[in-house]
Design a protein around this motif. Structure first.
Motif, mmCIF file in Angstrom:
data_model
loop_
_atom_site.group_PDB
_atom_site.id
_atom_site.type_symbol
_atom_site.label_atom_id
_atom_site.label_comp_id
_atom_site.label_asym_id
_atom_site.label_seq_id
_atom_site.Cartn_x
_atom_site.Cartn_y
_atom_site.Cartn_z
ATOM 1 N N SER A 1 0.788 -1.312 -0.075
ATOM 2 C CA SER A 1 -0.026 -0.081 -0.030
ATOM 3 C C SER A 1 0.868 1.296 -0.050
ATOM 4 C CB SER A 1 -0.685 -0.059 1.264
ATOM 5 O OG SER A 1 -1.822 0.941 1.147
ATOM 6 N N PRO A 2 0.946 2.084 -1.052
ATOM 7 C CA PRO A 2 0.139 1.828 -2.076
ATOM 8 C C PRO A 2 0.723 0.698 -3.130
ATOM 9 C CG PRO A 2 1.546 3.645 -2.591
ATOM 10 C CD PRO A 2 1.566 3.381 -1.251
ATOM 11 N N THR A 3 -0.231 0.179 -3.880
ATOM 12 C CA THR A 3 0.231 -0.783 -5.157
ATOM 13 C C THR A 3 0.356 0.195 -6.569
ATOM 14 O OG1 THR A 3 0.208 -3.098 -6.004
ATOM 15 C CG2 THR A 3 -2.110 -1.790 -5.577
ATOM 16 N N GLN B 1 -5.407 5.950 -4.684
ATOM 17 C CA GLN B 1 -4.421 5.055 -4.660
ATOM 18 C C GLN B 1 -5.122 3.504 -4.311
ATOM 19 O OE1 GLN B 1 -1.133 6.566 -1.978
ATOM 20 N NE2 GLN B 1 0.178 7.207 -3.748
ATOM 21 N N TYR B 2 -4.452 2.499 -4.795
ATOM 22 C CA TYR B 2 -4.770 1.233 -4.647
ATOM 23 C C TYR B 2 -3.936 0.453 -3.470
ATOM 24 C CZ TYR B 2 -9.184 0.761 -7.374
ATOM 25 O OH TYR B 2 -10.359 0.639 -7.972
ATOM 26 N N GLU B 3 -4.438 -0.394 -2.984
ATOM 27 C CA GLU B 3 -3.636 -1.386 -2.171
ATOM 28 C C GLU B 3 -3.972 -2.952 -2.607
ATOM 29 O OE1 GLU B 3 -4.238 -0.354 1.946
ATOM 30 O OE2 GLU B 3 -5.953 -1.676 2.170
ATOM 31 N N LYS B 4 -2.602 -3.676 -2.424
ATOM 32 C CA LYS B 4 -2.731 -5.094 -2.828
ATOM 33 C C LYS B 4 -2.701 -5.906 -1.383
ATOM 34 C CE LYS B 4 1.243 -6.815 -4.500
ATOM 35 N NZ LYS B 4 1.926 -7.146 -5.606
ATOM 36 N N PHE C 1 -5.853 -16.426 -2.347
ATOM 37 C CA PHE C 1 -6.501 -14.915 -2.786
ATOM 38 C C PHE C 1 -5.650 -13.816 -2.935
ATOM 39 C CE2 PHE C 1 -6.465 -14.520 2.128
ATOM 40 C CZ PHE C 1 -6.064 -13.226 2.035
ATOM 41 N N TYR C 2 -6.040 -12.961 -3.744
ATOM 42 C CA TYR C 2 -5.484 -12.017 -4.325
ATOM 43 C C TYR C 2 -6.520 -10.691 -4.378
ATOM 44 C CZ TYR C 2 -2.356 -9.017 -7.421
ATOM 45 O OH TYR C 2 -1.422 -7.935 -7.924
ATOM 46 N N ILE C 3 -6.210 -9.520 -3.569
ATOM 47 C CA ILE C 3 -6.992 -8.432 -3.602
ATOM 48 C C ILE C 3 -6.475 -7.343 -4.223
ATOM 49 C CG2 ILE C 3 -8.720 -6.975 -2.160
ATOM 50 C CD1 ILE C 3 -9.066 -9.601 -0.456
ATOM 51 N N LEU C 4 -7.149 -6.453 -4.942
ATOM 52 C CA LEU C 4 -6.746 -5.011 -5.244
ATOM 53 C C LEU C 4 -8.108 -4.239 -4.782
ATOM 54 C CD1 LEU C 4 -5.502 -5.694 -8.862
ATOM 55 C CD2 LEU C 4 -4.045 -5.066 -6.869
ATOM 56 N N SER D 1 -13.277 -2.553 -6.309
ATOM 57 C CA SER D 1 -12.185 -3.563 -5.895
ATOM 58 C C SER D 1 -12.233 -4.754 -6.541
ATOM 59 C CB SER D 1 -12.901 -3.743 -4.326
ATOM 60 O OG SER D 1 -12.766 -2.930 -3.513
ATOM 61 N N ILE D 2 -11.154 -5.394 -6.524
ATOM 62 C CA ILE D 2 -11.056 -6.749 -7.660
ATOM 63 C C ILE D 2 -10.524 -7.814 -6.737
ATOM 64 C CG2 ILE D 2 -9.996 -7.556 -9.609
ATOM 65 C CD1 ILE D 2 -9.412 -4.598 -10.334
ATOM 66 N N SER D 3 -11.039 -9.048 -6.968
ATOM 67 C CA SER D 3 -10.826 -10.183 -5.812
ATOM 68 C C SER D 3 -10.718 -11.495 -6.999
ATOM 69 C CB SER D 3 -11.819 -10.528 -4.917
ATOM 70 O OG SER D 3 -11.244 -11.706 -4.115
ATOM 71 N N PHE D 4 -9.368 -12.218 -6.621
ATOM 72 C CA PHE D 4 -9.411 -13.626 -7.354
ATOM 73 C C PHE D 4 -9.028 -14.442 -6.149
ATOM 74 C CE2 PHE D 4 -7.342 -10.081 -9.346
ATOM 75 C CZ PHE D 4 -7.600 -10.133 -10.902
ATOM 76 N N SER D 5 -9.566 -15.818 -6.732
ATOM 77 C CA SER D 5 -9.254 -16.931 -5.375
ATOM 78 C C SER D 5 -9.130 -18.245 -6.268
ATOM 79 C CB SER D 5 -10.557 -16.930 -4.251
ATOM 80 O OG SER D 5 -11.662 -17.265 -5.046
ATOM 81 N N GLY D 6 -8.589 -19.198 -5.484
ATOM 82 C CA GLY D 6 -8.457 -20.554 -6.054
ATOM 83 C C GLY D 6 -9.726 -21.313 -5.663
#
Length: 695
Positions: free
Chosen positions: A47-49, A60-63, A102-105, A161-166
């Protein structure tokens, strides 16, 4: 009736949207814990990414990257559909455990975001969001630091917001460490012993060894069969036991003598007795519970805060191919209802998934497989129901729709079903829009619109390369249309604004036809083969009660050669393909500027070059340029008018191109930002290649 239902949906959405936004934060904080994500571990936070880039009005965004740990109650009716869940190991509380990456922006200041989240279930662990997000993607999207690219991105300027997960057990880890994977339990017999049963591998390999999806239960080669053929419809030849062997632990096979590679692109099939099936259907629950936890919970069981607690008012999905088939089954099997009874996803943008499901909720399933013309046949993928509206299966007599369960629980998402011409040829996509007898067109579901991208292959190809195909690959790009329809979906969900009408070929107007050349009207172009090669959609025989239990007795199912259009392999659901114009470009659907003002023939199908010549070339399409001049056309015998004869000069071409792009914008299939890019790209192509004089 359809108009009245849509009107009621619009009123309902306007009322609930207003109420939801006012009450959101307080309501979420008061909800009891239901989404069974027990624990999250944050392994990296930046943060920030995006190199510190700040978007006007959003900031700004954070990861946030980590691992989540979930558990499922095998006795919860919402989990009952998961095959073999009852046979998975349980913890002291009687629950089944699993974990995923998981991965979040997210906006660093959530108050500046739009309070909506985009979720992408990755494709084989890989993030594909760059196509929608104007190039800002990759397996670690937050690492992008190019300011010009970030400024023109699609999602962050809007505050998503953006999210990914397995979810996919077949997804492997990437070298960079940002693939999203899942760890699943192995089903066991009640006495704790290994479950064994028939497993099957469709092998197109270039290495000297092939890793099996499940380990062999025995190394006795007489209990297994390996076959080989060159073309899909060739007779399979058995490889003798002296021609192959297992490795020491039965997790792989290799040809003999050791080090002999499999013949590139030939088809090998391996049937054997396997052991230790993973409970792959948990992937559905992992997607459901992760998103429900982010949307409705404030913390995990160990007081670790939810990074998006109280912020999310809407969740939309975006996919490319394989995970779209996952979400087709996710929606059909009722997983869009969380354990708390509430809706998980509000809208789904399904790109190149068509009406197929995925090989995941079966014993010995392989979710990484995808059937195409000569690829990954005999896995469970295309099965009834195919459509979003209610139909009756003429083979089994079953009546159903992909929206049946969510309608009963009032948890149906709106959906934009967008797919290419390739899906008609390799996925029997016409079954989404026709009844299963192939006799009549179907109406739209009030929750969905279906958009056919004319003449496109499965994704965007390289027009300068042929790969394994006979012609250059199809370079058409649908990204601009996807962004416009994603925007329309958001307005549909939040304001009840009806999106642009569906665009599909139809039986009733003759634009959906049989695949032979006379029916399609595809021209006889010198040097271009046409076979009408199309995937056949069967009701395959995996043994008694398979379609009730998900446990095969026959794996592979009963089949014989030839594979294509052979009733001996099971009852056939008739499917069709789009009709073309005199140039070979599809008549119906959303026609990109390159199709409306063409310089070439573009197809959703392609054929392989030698030695597998004239078999289907999988997800590829073709790019076949028009002759440049009349003299070129006459010399080659090409029936298609030359570029010179069509347009004469650059001025005429430019005028027609502007009209085509403006029509797409007016119709809601392209945003103004992308319109300018489409104009520039096509004009530059003509100018740089000197295809036309200026006047």
């Amino acid at each position: 009736m359809k108009a009245k239902l849509e009107a009621r949906i619009r009123v309902f959405m306007r009322i609930t949207s207003a109420c939801f936004i006012v009450a959101a934060c307080g309501m979420y904080a008061a909800l009891p814990a239901h989404a069974r994500v027990k624990k999250i571990q944050i392994t990296a936070k930046e943060s920030p990414t995006f190199g510190g880039y700040s978007w006007p009005g959003v900031g700004q965004y954070e990861k946030i990257v980590g691992k989540a740990f979930g558990e499922l109650d095998p006795n919860d009716p919402k989990n009952a559909v998961i095959v073999d869940l009852q046979l998975a190991p349980r913890n002291a509380e009687g629950k089944v455990e699993y974990s995923f990456d998981f991965y979040i922006l997210k906006p660093a200041d959530l108050n500046k975001g739009n309070h909506k989240m985009l979720y992408e279930p990755p494709n084989r662990g890989r993030k594909t969001i760059g196509a929608l997000n104007r190039g800002v993607g990759g397996d670690d999207p937050g690492s992008v630091k190019d300011a010009s690219l970030l400024a023109n991105s699609f999602l962050m300027p809007q505050g998503y917001s953006i999210s990914f997960s397995g979810w996919d057990t077949s997804a492997g880890a990437s070298a960079a460490g940002f693939n999203t994977t899942i760890t699943l339990p192995v089903a066991r017999n009640p006495d704790g012993s290994s479950i064994t049963g028939p497993s099957y591998e469709y092998i197109v390999n270039t290495e000297a060894s092939y890793t099996l999806t499940y380990p062999a239960a025995t190394l006795d080669k007489s209990k297994a069969t390996l076959t080989h053929r060159v073309h899909l419809n060739d007779k399979s030849e058995k490889v003798p036991a002296s021609g192959w062997q297992y490795n020491a632990d039965g997790t792989a096979i290799e040809l003999l003598p050791a080090g002999t590679p499999f013949v590139a692109n030939d088809i090998y099939e391996f049937s054997y007795t396997a052991k230790d099936p993973t409970v792959n259907g948990i992937g559905f629950a992992a997607v459901r519970d992760w998103n429900a936890w982010l949307r409705y919970e404030t913390k995990d069981d160990f007081a670790t805060a939810n990074p998006l607690a109280g912020d999310i008012t809407r969740i939309y999905t975006e996919v490319s191919s394989q995970p779209g088939r996952l979400l087709n089954d996710f929606r059909y099997l009722g997983f869009n209802q969380g354990e708390n009874g509430k809706q998980v996803f509000d809208g789904m943008m399904q790109w190149i998934a068509a009406g197929d499901g995925i090989s995941i909720n079966y014993r010995w399933s392989q979710p990484g497989r995808t059937e195409r013309n000569r690829q990954d046949h005999l896995y469970v993928e295309g099965r009834f129901p195919f459509a979003n509206v209610t139909t009756t299966d003429p083979i089994t007599g079953k009546t159903d729709s992909r929206y049946e369960r969510c309608t009963l629980t009032h948890t149906c998402p709106f959906a934009m079903e967008i797919f290419s011409a390739n899906e008609y040829w390799v996925k029997a996509a016409s079954l989404m829009t026709t009844d299963p007898t192939g006799k009549e067109d179907l109406p739209d579901s009030p929750f969905t619109r279906i958009y056919f991208m004319s003449s496109m292959q499965h994704g965007t190809g390289n027009g300068a390369s042929k790969g394994n195909c006979q012609q250059f690959l199809n370079p058409l790009d649908s990204q601009a249309v996807q962004r416009a329809l994603f925007t329309a979906m958001d307005k549909w969900v939040t304001a009840g604004t009806i999106p642009p009408p569906s665009q599909t070929p139809k039986l009733s107007d003759g634009t959906l036809v049989k695949p032979n050349q006379n029916s399609t009207g595809f021209p006889h172009i010198p040097g271009v083969s046409y076979t009408g090669f199309k995937t056949t959609r069967y009701l395959l025989n995996y043994g008694p009660k398979f379609y009730l239990t998900g446990i095969p007795v026959n794996n592979p199912p009963v089949f014989t050669q030839p594979y294509q259009d052979n009733p001996a392999n099971g009852p056939i659901y008739p499917s069709f393909v789009p009709r073309t114009d005199a140039d070979g470009n599809d008549v119906s659907g959303i026609r990109l500027p390159e199709i409306q003002v063409p310089l070439a023939t573009y197809t959703g199908w392609a054929l392989r070059a030698a030695p597998q010549n004239d078999d289907g070339c999988e997800g590829s399409g073709q790019y076949i340029p028009f002759p440049k001049t009349k003299a070129d056309r006459l010399a080659s015998g090409d029936p298609r008018l030359s570029i010179e004869e069509r347009y004469g000069n650059m001025e005429t071409f430019s005028s027609l191109l502007h009209n085509a792009v403006e029509n797409l914008v007016r119709s809601g299939y392209m945003l103004p930002f992308d319109a300018q890019r489409a104009l520039s790209k096509n004009l530059n192509n003509v100018q740089s290649n000197n295809l036309l004089p200026k006047k």
